[in-house]
Design a protein around this motif. Structure first.
Motif, PDB file in Angstrom:
ATOM      1  N   ALA A  51       3.418   2.005  -7.880  1.00 14.24           N
ATOM      2  CA  ALA A  51       3.705   0.787  -6.750  1.00 14.24           C
ATOM      3  C   ALA A  51       2.583   0.705  -5.822  1.00 14.24           C
ATOM      4  N   SER A  52       2.072   2.174  -5.366  1.00 12.76           N
ATOM      5  CA  SER A  52       0.741   2.611  -4.386  1.00 12.76           C
ATOM      6  C   SER A  52      -0.383   1.599  -4.905  1.00 12.76           C
ATOM      7  N   ILE A  53      -1.057   2.109  -6.181  1.00 14.38           N
ATOM      8  CA  ILE A  53      -2.069   1.937  -6.973  1.00 14.38           C
ATOM      9  C   ILE A  53      -1.805  -0.347  -6.989  1.00 14.38           C
ATOM     10  N   ALA A  54      -1.238  -0.702  -7.366  1.00 15.06           N
ATOM     11  CA  ALA A  54      -0.277  -2.242  -7.666  1.00 15.06           C
ATOM     12  C   ALA A  54      -0.737  -2.393  -6.108  1.00 15.06           C
ATOM     13  N   ARG A  55      -0.244  -1.869  -4.955  1.00 13.55           N
ATOM     14  CA  ARG A  55      -0.229  -2.570  -3.846  1.00 13.55           C
ATOM     15  C   ARG A  55      -1.821  -3.195  -3.644  1.00 13.55           C
ATOM     16  N   LYS A  56      -2.781  -1.199  -3.913  1.00  6.18           N
ATOM     17  CA  LYS A  56      -4.476  -1.391  -3.643  1.00  6.18           C
ATOM     18  C   LYS A  56      -4.799  -2.670  -4.508  1.00  6.18           C
ATOM     19  N   LEU A  57      -4.589  -2.537  -5.139  1.00  2.88           N
ATOM     20  CA  LEU A  57      -5.199  -4.016  -6.835  1.00  2.88           C
ATOM     21  C   LEU A  57      -5.134  -5.194  -5.876  1.00  2.88           C
ATOM     22  N   GLU A  58      -4.073  -5.655  -5.653  1.00  3.97           N
ATOM     23  CA  GLU A  58      -3.723  -7.167  -4.976  1.00  3.97           C
ATOM     24  C   GLU A  58      -4.395  -7.169  -3.528  1.00  3.97           C
ATOM     25  N   GLU A  59      -4.074  -5.537  -3.026  1.00  8.52           N
ATOM     26  CA  GLU A  59      -5.520  -6.331  -1.699  1.00  8.52           C
ATOM     27  C   GLU A  59      -6.708  -6.355  -1.944  1.00  8.52           C
ATOM     28  N   ALA A  60      -7.131  -6.135  -2.938  1.00  5.82           N
ATOM     29  CA  ALA A  60      -8.341  -5.694  -3.241  1.00  5.82           C
ATOM     30  C   ALA A  60      -8.779  -6.845  -3.793  1.00  5.82           C
TER      31      ALA A  60
END
Length: 356
Positions: free
Chosen positions: A181-190
């Motif tokens: 979930a953390s990786i998905a959030r960072k990717l979406e923010e980027a």
């Protein structure tokens, strides 16, 4: 037996690779300045998205290997569950044996004291035979009790070990879910930041310098490749729609923002543009007089006049220009300008690249 709430062993073991973000330094290179800013670098949103995509690709390969290992581990878990069932059945049999021996002793007077047996015996020989029977029965009882206790202890240890393994797996699964979930959030923010920067450039019609990306290690054995590695085909060549003045002039690839876009073949960058209906775009010239266009990008990783190789990352997909959502618009032309397009699907197929 396996509890339905428990997941297969290792089935998500390698998703944790998604949490390992690459820390490799990116090349920092100034573009030759099509227009606007010329100080592009690999440290911005585009480079971050590209690194996340690379990490996800590596994690996917590791996960696939882990999935195969999980099949073996699942079979082993089922075998162990079978052994536990056998142990439980063995203990049930031992308990039944104890009951049978106890009943036999009671019937045969095994519980009588020695003095009573002396009085009741008809002869010394009869007494000795009875004593031997009793001794054998006592030995059988003691042996059965010891065997039963050993089996119960082994079963308890095996059950405790199995329960600890399942508990550890479930705890790991929870950690991996949080990491994912953390990786998905960072990717979406980027991705959001990358598209925001692209929209500013497209609105101004002014390209920043090339945003250099860490190129993946590739070893293509063919001269031609698809423009993106993983995709879903959407609008096709020649299709109609309200978004186009006449007919669709290329093949669309539905991909998320930030997906690395590849040169389909070796060639030269003859056009880099950041305004108009195509938004941010790159046009390459290939041998044989053909040109390929890559449009609606969110970042550009090459400069005009640069030579590129097959599969080299030349940009990242986006939704700039006349676009209703994230995708790559890909064209094949006989000139560098719009209006001379050919259907990209059979063109690539003729060169060994089948889309689908």
């Amino acid at each position: 037996m396996l509890s339905p709430r428990r997941h297969p062993v290792l089935c998500v073991l390698l998703v944790c690779a998604l949490a390992v973000l690459a820390a490799r330094p990116s090349d920092s290179s100034a573009g030759d300045g099509v227009s606007g800013d010329t100080g592009g670098s690999g440290t911005g949103a585009g480079a971050q998205v590209a690194r996340l995509y690379q990490d996800a690709a590596v994690a996917t390969q590791q996960y696939e290997r882990g999935r195969i290992q999980a099949e073996t581990q699942r079979a082993e878990a089922r075998r162990l569950e079978g052994l536990l069932d056998e142990e439980r059945r063995e203990i049930a049999v031992l308990h039944e044996d104890l009951g049978r021996i106890a009943r036999a002793q009671y019937r045969d007077g095994g519980a009588l004291p020695l003095a009573a047996r002396l009085l009741l015996a008809g002869s010394p020989e009869e007494l000795m035979r009875g004593q031997r029977v009793v001794s054998q029965a006592d030995a059988a009882v003691n042996n059965a009790i010891a065997k039963s206790r050993r089996a119960e202890a082994r079963l308890a240890a095996d059950e405790a070990q199995a329960e600890a393994a399942w508990q550890a797996l479930e705890e790991r699964n929870a950690e991996l879910a949080a990491m994912k979930a953390s990786i998905a959030r960072k990717l979406e923010e980027a991705r959001t930041r990358l598209q925001g920067e692209a929209d500013v450039s497209a609105a101004a019609g002014s390209c920043r310098g090339a945003v250099r990306l860490d190129q993946p290690e590739t070893s293509f054995t063919t001269e031609w490749v698809a423009p993106v590695e993983t995709y879903a085909l959407s609008a096709s060549f020649g299709s109609g729609g309200a978004r186009w003045a006449n007919r669709h002039t290329g093949q669309d690839f539905a991909v998320p923002i930030g997906t690395p876009v590849r040169a389909v073949g070796a060639g030269e960058v003859v056009k880099v543009s950041c305004g108009g209906a195509f938004g941010m775009e790159v046009v390459l010239e290939h041998r044989g007089g053909y040109y390929t266009q890559y449009a609606h990008l969110a970042s550009i990783a090459v400069d005009q006049g640069e030579r590129v190789e097959t599969g080299q990352w030349i940009g990242q997909s986006g939704t700039t220009g006349n676009s209703t959502g994230p995708h790559l618009h890909f064209e094949v032309r006989v000139t560098r300008e719009l209006g001379s397009g050919v259907d990209p699907v059979p063109w690539l197929a003729a060169r060994g690249v089948r889309l689908g």
